[in-house]
Design an enzyme around this catalytic site. Structure first.
Site, mmCIF file in Angstrom:
data_model
loop_
_atom_site.group_PDB
_atom_site.id
_atom_site.type_symbol
_atom_site.label_atom_id
_atom_site.label_comp_id
_atom_site.label_asym_id
_atom_site.label_seq_id
_atom_site.Cartn_x
_atom_site.Cartn_y
_atom_site.Cartn_z
ATOM 1 N N SER A 1 -4.643 2.630 4.392
ATOM 2 C CA SER A 1 -4.817 2.040 3.061
ATOM 3 C C SER A 1 -4.859 0.520 3.158
ATOM 4 C CB SER A 1 -3.677 2.508 2.154
ATOM 5 O OG SER A 1 -3.825 1.987 0.860
ATOM 6 N N LYS B 1 0.801 -1.238 0.000
ATOM 7 C CA LYS B 1 0.000 0.000 0.000
ATOM 8 C C LYS B 1 0.833 1.287 0.000
ATOM 9 C CE LYS B 1 -3.330 -1.103 -0.694
ATOM 10 N NZ LYS B 1 -3.573 -1.787 -2.012
ATOM 11 N N HIS C 1 7.258 -7.344 -2.253
ATOM 12 C CA HIS C 1 6.999 -6.678 -0.966
ATOM 13 C C HIS C 1 7.941 -7.230 0.106
ATOM 14 C CE1 HIS C 1 3.427 -4.679 -2.342
ATOM 15 N NE2 HIS C 1 2.610 -5.701 -2.267
HETATM 16 N N1 LIG Z 1 -1.452 7.455 -9.397
HETATM 17 C C1 LIG Z 1 -1.580 7.407 -8.081
HETATM 18 N N2 LIG Z 1 -1.455 8.534 -7.329
HETATM 19 C C2 LIG Z 1 -1.587 8.508 -5.996
HETATM 20 N N3 LIG Z 1 -1.882 7.385 -5.293
HETATM 21 C C3 LIG Z 1 -2.031 6.239 -5.976
HETATM 22 C C4 LIG Z 1 -1.878 6.178 -7.390
HETATM 23 N N4 LIG Z 1 -2.078 4.894 -7.790
HETATM 24 C C5 LIG Z 1 -2.345 4.195 -6.674
HETATM 25 N N5 LIG Z 1 -2.326 4.989 -5.590
HETATM 26 C C6 LIG Z 1 -2.636 4.642 -4.192
HETATM 27 O O1 LIG Z 1 -1.662 3.741 -3.694
HETATM 28 C C7 LIG Z 1 -2.287 2.848 -2.755
HETATM 29 C C8 LIG Z 1 -2.138 1.444 -3.259
HETATM 30 O O2 LIG Z 1 -0.801 1.056 -3.104
HETATM 31 P P1 LIG Z 1 -0.242 -0.294 -3.731
HETATM 32 O O3 LIG Z 1 -0.264 -0.147 -5.197
HETATM 33 O O4 LIG Z 1 1.127 -0.382 -3.132
HETATM 34 O O5 LIG Z 1 -1.135 -1.397 -3.283
HETATM 35 C C9 LIG Z 1 -3.745 3.272 -2.672
HETATM 36 O O6 LIG Z 1 -3.801 4.250 -1.638
HETATM 37 P P2 LIG Z 1 -5.126 4.663 -0.846
HETATM 38 O O7 LIG Z 1 -5.731 3.388 -0.333
HETATM 39 O O8 LIG Z 1 -4.659 5.551 0.263
HETATM 40 O O9 LIG Z 1 -5.996 5.379 -1.806
HETATM 41 C C10 LIG Z 1 -3.952 3.874 -4.053
HETATM 42 O O10 LIG Z 1 -5.063 4.720 -4.156
HETATM 43 C C1 LIG Z 2 -4.829 -10.141 -8.508
HETATM 44 C C2 LIG Z 2 -4.935 -8.750 -8.135
HETATM 45 C C3 LIG Z 2 -4.113 -8.269 -6.984
HETATM 46 C C4 LIG Z 2 -3.894 -9.017 -5.852
HETATM 47 C C5 LIG Z 2 -3.147 -8.481 -4.812
HETATM 48 C C6 LIG Z 2 -2.630 -7.216 -4.959
HETATM 49 O O1 LIG Z 2 -1.936 -6.606 -3.965
HETATM 50 S S1 LIG Z 2 -0.594 -7.016 -3.384
HETATM 51 O O2 LIG Z 2 0.358 -7.056 -4.498
HETATM 52 O O3 LIG Z 2 -0.763 -8.310 -2.728
HETATM 53 O O4 LIG Z 2 -0.229 -5.971 -2.446
HETATM 54 C C7 LIG Z 2 -2.865 -6.475 -6.064
HETATM 55 C C8 LIG Z 2 -3.599 -7.006 -7.092
#
Ligand SMILES: Nc1ncnc2c1ncn2[C@@H]1O[C@H](COP(=O)(O)O)[C@@H](OP(=O)(O)O)[C@H]1O
Ligand SMILES: CCc1ccc(OS(=O)(=O)O)cc1
Length: 296
Positions: free
Chosen positions: A139, A49, A109
């Site tokens: 998040s 996240k 991760h």
């Molecule tokens: N282009 C962008 N600009 C800002 N935040 C973004 C983004 N794309 C994804 N995110 C945010 O990054 C988080 C997801 O992280 P990850 O991709 O590591 O799972 C989410 O945060 P929020 O849940 O706070 O909205 C998502 O909305």
């Molecule tokens: C299959 C879609 C999917 C699953 C899990 C995800 O998050 S994480 O990579 O485990 O953080 C994102 C997309």
């Protein structure tokens, strides 16, 4: 805030060296540890996240020279193999990476201590994105509500305790961030902050471009800034994970592209939680030089 998920059966996490991970990842651990990195691999590393999807799209836009159509070739989930992904009978992240031509961009991760040794042995490039702990926790809470493959987070109050004790998938935010911060000068690490990308995307994208050894001109960079904005990526089916099956990501509970802001923690943390968290943060991060910004 007493927001709870519907009760259901979710698989429990298992541990490797004290770090909780999805059970299917642990089942595949020997294949993951035996992964053969190559010297020209670029590994995107994040605590969950922290903006993984965002940096993936930025990296791909740079790789494709700003060509939007080429970035639409496949969903973001399938562009950069997720090293520890294991969901049989699907090919694992390691299988997908092995089938990919070089130079490869991969993602993980994993904390530093669990990374397959071949990444260090081959002096690979690591692109780490960190996000402030409070927004990350919020998040992750909403993500666990909707991600049916991770444990049910319970109420926000319950999740707060689970999170500060590090009993979430991929472990403690503190240990993850400290681990990558501490090795950044010993290896080829570009260490970025979500909040900096939000505040000044062009400047941070330029850093990524230089790190990747690319040279794109101003108008292309401007296009990348525009195409990787939260609004664009939320509306883009190739980046918003809308094609993920509902039994994995149930976006009717919470969208993957949720808010994309800095400071949403203020809508979740009570005053008491903020004070307690700040105290824990001080203890856990004592001695590190890292500085996070929690509001813009
Ligand atoms: N282009 C962008 N600009 C800002 N935040 C973004 C983004 N794309 C994804 N995110 C945010 O990054 C988080 C997801 O992280 P990850 O991709 O590591 O799972 C989410 O945060 P929020 O849940 O706070 O909205 C998502 O909305
Ligand atoms: C299959 C879609 C999917 C699953 C899990 C995800 O998050 S994480 O990579 O485990 O953080 C994102 C997309």
């Amino acid at each position: 805030m007493a927001l709870a998920t519907a009760a259901g059966t979710r698989p429990p996490l298992r541990e490797v060296a004290g770090v909780p991970l999805p059970a299917t990842t642990v089942d595949n651990w020997s294949q993951i540890q035996g992964f053969e990195a190559q010297p020209d691999d670029l590994l995107i590393c994040t605590y969950p996240k922290s903006g993984t999807t965002w940096i993936q799209e930025i990296v791909d836009m740079i790789e494709q020279g700003g060509d939007v159509e080429r970035c639409q070739r496949v969903t973001i989930q399938h562009r950069h193999p997720f090293l520890e992904w294991a969901r049989p009978p699907q090919p694992s992240g390691v299988d997908r990476a092995a089938a990919m031509p070089s130079p490869r961009v991969l993602r993980t991760h994993l904390p530093t201590q669990l990374l397959p040794p071949s990444f260090w042995e081959n002096n690979c490039k690591f692109l780490y994105v960190a996000r402030n702990a409070k927004d990350c926790m919020v998040s992750y809470f909403h993500f666990q509500r909707m991600n049916q493959t991770l444990p049910d987070p319970g109420t926000w109050e319950e999740y707060f305790e689970t999170s500060v004790s590090g009993k979430v998938a991929w472990g403690s935010w503190f240990e993850h961030v400290k681990g990558w911060w501490e090795i950044r000068k010993k290896f080829q690490v570009l260490f970025l902050f979500y909040e900096d990308i939000k505040r000044n995307p062009k400047q941070e994208i330029q850093k990524v471009m230089q790190f990747m050894g690319k040279n794109l001109d101003g108008p292309v960079l401007d296009r990348i800034v525009q195409e990787t904005s939260f609004e664009k990526m939320k509306a883009n089916p190739m980046t918003n994970h809308s094609s993920a099956p509902k039994w994995i990501l149930d976006q009717s509970i919470s969208p993957f592209m949720r808010k994309g802001t800095v400071g949403d923690w203020k809508n979740h943390f009570t005053v008491a939680q903020k004070e307690r968290f700040d105290e824990i943060y001080k203890q856990k991060m004592e001695g590190t030089s890292i500085h996070f910004c929690t509001e813009l």
